[in-house]
Design a protein around this motif. Structure first.
Motif, mmCIF file in Angstrom:
data_model
loop_
_atom_site.group_PDB
_atom_site.id
_atom_site.type_symbol
_atom_site.label_atom_id
_atom_site.label_comp_id
_atom_site.label_asym_id
_atom_site.label_seq_id
_atom_site.Cartn_x
_atom_site.Cartn_y
_atom_site.Cartn_z
ATOM 1 N N VAL A 316 70.154 44.356 49.248
ATOM 2 C CA VAL A 316 69.885 42.368 48.886
ATOM 3 C C VAL A 316 70.030 42.187 47.998
ATOM 4 N N ALA A 317 71.589 41.289 47.355
ATOM 5 C CA ALA A 317 72.189 41.030 46.164
ATOM 6 C C ALA A 317 72.323 40.251 45.927
ATOM 7 N N SER A 318 71.771 39.522 44.581
ATOM 8 C CA SER A 318 71.849 38.290 44.227
ATOM 9 C C SER A 318 73.290 37.518 44.527
ATOM 10 N N MET A 319 74.143 36.322 44.395
ATOM 11 C CA MET A 319 75.262 36.015 44.347
ATOM 12 C C MET A 319 75.317 36.017 43.322
ATOM 13 N N GLY A 320 74.842 36.220 42.268
ATOM 14 C CA GLY A 320 75.731 35.458 40.714
ATOM 15 C C GLY A 320 75.068 34.115 40.500
ATOM 16 N N ASN A 321 75.380 34.057 39.206
ATOM 17 C CA ASN A 321 74.788 32.788 38.159
ATOM 18 C C ASN A 321 76.089 31.843 37.406
ATOM 19 N N SER A 322 77.039 32.235 38.248
ATOM 20 C CA SER A 322 78.805 32.072 37.961
ATOM 21 C C SER A 322 78.925 30.200 37.966
ATOM 22 N N TYR A 323 78.526 29.785 39.563
ATOM 23 C CA TYR A 323 79.131 28.597 39.303
ATOM 24 C C TYR A 323 80.370 28.912 39.716
ATOM 25 N N TYR A 324 80.940 29.484 40.194
ATOM 26 C CA TYR A 324 82.242 29.506 40.719
ATOM 27 C C TYR A 324 82.700 30.459 42.436
ATOM 28 N N ASP A 325 83.438 30.230 42.622
ATOM 29 C CA ASP A 325 83.481 30.846 44.026
ATOM 30 C C ASP A 325 84.458 32.549 44.067
ATOM 31 N N GLU A 326 83.726 33.336 44.213
ATOM 32 C CA GLU A 326 84.559 34.854 43.426
ATOM 33 C C GLU A 326 83.403 35.411 44.081
ATOM 34 N N PHE A 327 84.672 36.684 44.052
ATOM 35 C CA PHE A 327 84.006 38.261 44.333
ATOM 36 C C PHE A 327 82.990 38.335 42.605
ATOM 37 N N GLN A 328 81.513 38.977 43.042
ATOM 38 C CA GLN A 328 81.044 40.094 42.137
ATOM 39 C C GLN A 328 80.173 40.664 42.786
ATOM 40 N N TYR A 329 79.768 41.974 41.946
ATOM 41 C CA TYR A 329 79.332 43.377 42.609
ATOM 42 C C TYR A 329 78.087 43.673 42.080
ATOM 43 N N PRO A 330 76.471 43.895 43.035
ATOM 44 C CA PRO A 330 77.299 44.400 44.034
ATOM 45 C C PRO A 330 77.345 43.230 44.734
ATOM 46 N N ALA A 331 77.126 42.564 45.054
ATOM 47 C CA ALA A 331 77.159 41.805 46.250
ATOM 48 C C ALA A 331 78.108 41.476 47.284
ATOM 49 N N ALA A 332 79.091 41.198 46.720
ATOM 50 C CA ALA A 332 80.670 41.838 47.734
ATOM 51 C C ALA A 332 80.695 43.057 48.561
ATOM 52 N N LEU A 333 80.188 43.993 47.485
ATOM 53 C CA LEU A 333 80.127 46.222 48.108
ATOM 54 C C LEU A 333 80.300 44.963 50.059
ATOM 55 N N PRO A 334 80.976 46.420 50.589
ATOM 56 C CA PRO A 334 80.935 45.714 52.438
ATOM 57 C C PRO A 334 79.246 46.773 52.484
ATOM 58 N N GLY A 335 78.710 45.775 53.263
ATOM 59 C CA GLY A 335 77.798 45.906 54.388
ATOM 60 C C GLY A 335 75.869 45.223 53.401
ATOM 61 N N VAL A 336 76.318 44.479 52.188
ATOM 62 C CA VAL A 336 75.394 44.414 51.004
ATOM 63 C C VAL A 336 75.257 42.911 52.177
ATOM 64 N N ILE A 337 73.726 42.938 51.846
ATOM 65 C CA ILE A 337 73.749 41.080 52.209
ATOM 66 C C ILE A 337 73.990 40.230 50.970
ATOM 67 N N ALA A 338 74.310 40.148 51.073
ATOM 68 C CA ALA A 338 74.299 38.373 49.335
ATOM 69 C C ALA A 338 73.939 37.674 49.744
ATOM 70 N N SER A 339 72.956 37.264 48.551
ATOM 71 C CA SER A 339 71.659 35.168 49.176
ATOM 72 C C SER A 339 72.705 34.701 47.951
ATOM 73 N N GLY A 340 72.975 33.545 48.630
ATOM 74 C CA GLY A 340 72.809 32.098 47.206
ATOM 75 C C GLY A 340 71.954 31.182 46.781
ATOM 76 N N ALA A 341 71.388 30.465 46.187
ATOM 77 C CA ALA A 341 70.190 30.143 46.088
ATOM 78 C C ALA A 341 70.507 28.240 46.383
ATOM 79 N N LEU A 342 69.311 27.986 46.371
ATOM 80 C CA LEU A 342 69.018 26.700 46.962
ATOM 81 C C LEU A 342 68.113 26.151 46.683
ATOM 82 N N ASP A 343 68.313 24.679 45.952
ATOM 83 C CA ASP A 343 66.649 23.621 45.524
ATOM 84 C C ASP A 343 65.988 23.357 46.342
ATOM 85 N N GLY A 344 65.337 22.094 45.736
ATOM 86 C CA GLY A 344 64.120 21.782 46.969
ATOM 87 C C GLY A 344 64.610 21.314 47.627
#
Length: 706
Positions: A316-344
């Motif tokens: 499991v990997a965090s998507m990142g805090n870049s504010y953008y639509d983009e690939f970041q690693y390791p979140a973008a590696l095949p097979g990795v569960i990439a998690s985004g963040a939600l507010d309340g």
């Protein structure tokens, strides 16, 4: 645009740039307890670090993937290198070399039996989202269904992770071990001590800790808090005090990839991150949480994660805090569960990185988490995708508790198919903002009543690329491989069709672990001209199709061989003008002439000097055609020197406003004589490094404009 100061021709070292971003969180360090900040020499990675742009790497350490022990031994002998350490499970070794590892890598890349050769990269950081400190805790308004132990946790309530519904159904993570690859987590914290698995690991020391007091003694720092925050999201014990994790029956193991002894961001290099991931897998971890980012699409870290997944461990990997639509690693590696963040309110936080590779989302705004005892203990409100990721890891642990034989792809799909998909920009399914929706542990307990209900297994794919040109057939090194699910609607933000990318290694192989089974369009292209330079026709392309079969494995993958009519990259180019590194050895150039292709390569602080004869009043224009116009990796810098060798003009990026990273000088000659043009790289010219890549190609063009 670069804004360098002028330098003479005696400059220091640098490297080819490579982006590395930390997908970490915002942190609040209360400072209520004073901790010594002197470096712990036995815990930090001490080495000479080279840097260019955002890339940092250990200057004399080379990381290689090898096919067998004999190949590694031959490579070490050829390179006059010492083998520092190996990871036999994934056949990766760390070599100490006498020169700069970036330069050595171009030689090593061509050695038989090596899959890749890379400088030992170190992860660097980015700006962190704003957070709230302890002073805000008492001001929270909480409903009764947000109190699970002592403090309010909206993240676990029925409108978010719905954790109690899972617990009531018997899913609390019991029997599952989660590894936290991070800075040292506090195994003595009251919320975490009971669920420590009894082991912690420092891969740089190759040291396993089994004594909590010793671990805390070595870990305590004013800067180490992130790993404790992360761990508490997953496994904080349910005991009526403090907070509770989403999987309070699971156990956790800290694996140090960032000692954080003297600053928040002093990550170990890629080799030790990979070693930590393999150790965690071998020691029983079923989930690896990675609340960090940085690196490339192939190499030791990818190999380590592929190894973990092949052994039934989810990554499991965090998507990142870049504010953008983009690939970041390791979140973008095949097979990795990439998690985004939600507010309340179950909206994507503004900072959460987006993209087609996102799996799902979880709370990551103002989450209540445990602060390490060495920083005063207690709890903090923390924000970042760093904390949506461990919530996701904890929910994955619930699936493994129910179905221990589940594969990583099955775990991912359970999370996705039970998520609340009414959130995000597409209220009926997938979107690039939030993935398949907000994780819901209660829905998993309700839906996964038996392991017969698990989704189909994922697939593993291997593509082998070969270049064929006038020189024969060679491995398809540095090729780009894309698997695109059939029927993908390019650009559509609500299209869940999978898309996977990888770079081929030195043997032409690209692997895709635990991906969605099904029909794919396969796109392959030869070496990236942005890196190697050359003509577009030299690159070669292939378009075909591939079936990824459910149940194929790392050992028996779905395979495809692709031959491209393409030029193989030249890792040892010959500069036709060398030696021309000084005024005395300058080569002649005349008005109206463009040089042959030359290289900033081969010697430290390489300057290529050309001379020309000019008359008073000549208006000259000198152009360096490099990465911007010719391709390749040279960010050029050009100096015009007078007959006395003093700088008359210099330029980094041509154009005002900037056109590209190539260089251009215009100048009116005041007196007749011999003048000089010196070509180098931005890194060398600005004393930020030794830039010696084999793809630092350029041509110099000189013209008289009046």
């Amino acid at each position: 645009m670069h804004k360098p100061s002028r330098h003479n021709l005696n400059c220091t070292l640098g490297v080819v740039a490579l982006t590395a971003l930390l997908a970490a969180c915002g942190q609040q360090t209360p400072g209520t307890t004073s901790v010594a900040t002197t470096p712990k020499a036995d815990l930090s990675e001490h080495a000479t670090v080279a840097q260019s742009g955002k890339l940092k790497y250990v200057q004399n350490e080379l990381m290689v993937g090898y096919t067998d022990d004999a190949s590694l031994s031959r490579a070490a002998t050829t390179l006059n290198a010492t083998v520092v350490a190996t990871i036999p499970e994934i056949r990766v070794a760390l070599l100490r070399v006498s020169g700069d590892s970036l330069k050595v890598s171009s030689q090593a890349f061509r050695l038989p039996g090596l899959r890749y050769a890379q400088p030992n990269q170190i992860v660097t950081g980015e700006a962190l989202p704003a957070v709230q400190g302890a002073a805000s805790l008492n001001a929270q308004a909480a409903s009764k269904d947000q109190i699970f132990d002592e403090l309010p946790q909206y993240a676990l309530d029925p409108r978010h992770l719905n954790a109690k519904a899972a617990w009531d159904a018997g899913l609390d993570g019991t029997g599952v071990v989660v590894a936290v690859l991070d800075d040292p987590g506090d195994v003595s914290h009251p919320d975490l001590a009971a669920n420590w698995a009894g082991k912690a690991y420092n891969p740089f020391l190759n040291k396993v800790y089994t004594n909590a007091a010793e671990w805390v003694k070595d870990s305590a720092s004013n800067f180490a808090s992130h790993g404790t925050f992360v761990a508490s999201s997953i496994v904080a014990v349910k005991d009526g005090k403090g907070i509770v994790g989403v999987a309070p029956g699971a156990k956790w193991m800290p694996v140090v990839i960032n000692p954080a002894a003297t600053t928040e961001n002093e990550f170990y290099s890629s080799f030790y991150i990979a070693l930590g991931a393999v150790w965690a897998t071998n020691n029983g971890a079923r989930v690896l949480n990675n609340s960090w980012g940085g690196g490339t699409s192939f190499g030791a870290v990818k190999d380590a994660f592929d190894y973990a997944m092949s052994n039934g461990t989810s990554v499991v990997a965090s998507m990142g805090n870049s504010y953008y639509d983009e690939f970041q690693y390791p979140a973008a590696l095949p097979g990795v569960i990439a998690s985004g963040a939600l507010d309340g309110s179950n909206r994507r936080t503004t900072f959460s990185t987006m993209g087609r590779h996102i799996s799902s989302s979880a709370p990551g705004q103002d989450t209540m988490l445990a602060n390490p005892t060495w920083l005063g203990g207690g709890h903090e409100l923390i924000s970042g995708t760093s904390f949506s990721s461990p919530y996701t890891a904890g929910v994955a642990a619930l699936v493994y508790q129910k179905c221990p034989a589940a594969t990583p792809f099955q775990v991912r799909r359970v999370l996705e198919t039970t998520a609340n998909n009414t959130i995000g920009s597409n209220p009926t399914g997938f979107d690039r903002d939030t993935g398949w929706g907000a994780l819901n542990a209660g829905n998993i307990a309700k839906t996964l009543t038996s392991c017969d209900k698990l989704p189909a297994k994922g697939a593993n794919v291997k593509i082998n690329v070969t270049y064929a040109d006038s020189g024969g057939q060679k491995p398809g090194v540095l090729g780009d491989v894309i698997l695109r699910g059939k029927g993908m609607r390019a650009g559509a933000t609500d299209d869940p069709t999978p898309l996977y990318l990888s770079t081929t290694d030195a043997q032409g192989n690209a692997t895709f672990a635990e991906i969605a089974p099904g029909e794919y369009d396969l796109y392959v292209a030869g070496a990236d001209l942005n890196i190697t330079g050359g003509l577009q026709d030299d690159r070669g392309t292939y378009v075909g199709s591939l079936t990824a079969t459910s149940g194929s494995t790392r050992v028996n993958p779905d395979m495809k061989d692709v031959t491209l009519t393409a030029a193989s990259p030249n890792f040892n180019p010959v500069d036709p003008y060398e030696p021309n590194d000084s005024l005395d050895t300058a080569k002649a150039i005349a008005y109206g002439q463009t040089t042959q292709t030359a290289y900033i390569y081969g010697t430290p602080d390489d300057f290529d000097v050309f001379k020309f004869t000019a008359a008073a009043g000549d208006q000259i224009k000198a152009d360096v055609l490099a990465a911007g116009q010719l391709g390749g990796s040279l960010d050029s810098y050009l100096f015009l020197l007078g007959p006395d060798g003093k700088t008359l003009a210099d330029n980094d990026d041509r154009g005002d406003p900037r056109i590209d990273s190539d260089s251009e000088v215009t100048f009116t000659i005041k007196a007749a004589g011999t003048y000089y043009l010196a070509v180098t790289s931005y890194n060398i010219a600005t004393a930020t490094g030794d830039d010696g890549g084999p793809f630092n190609k350029y041509q110099l063009k000189l013209a008289k404009t009046n």
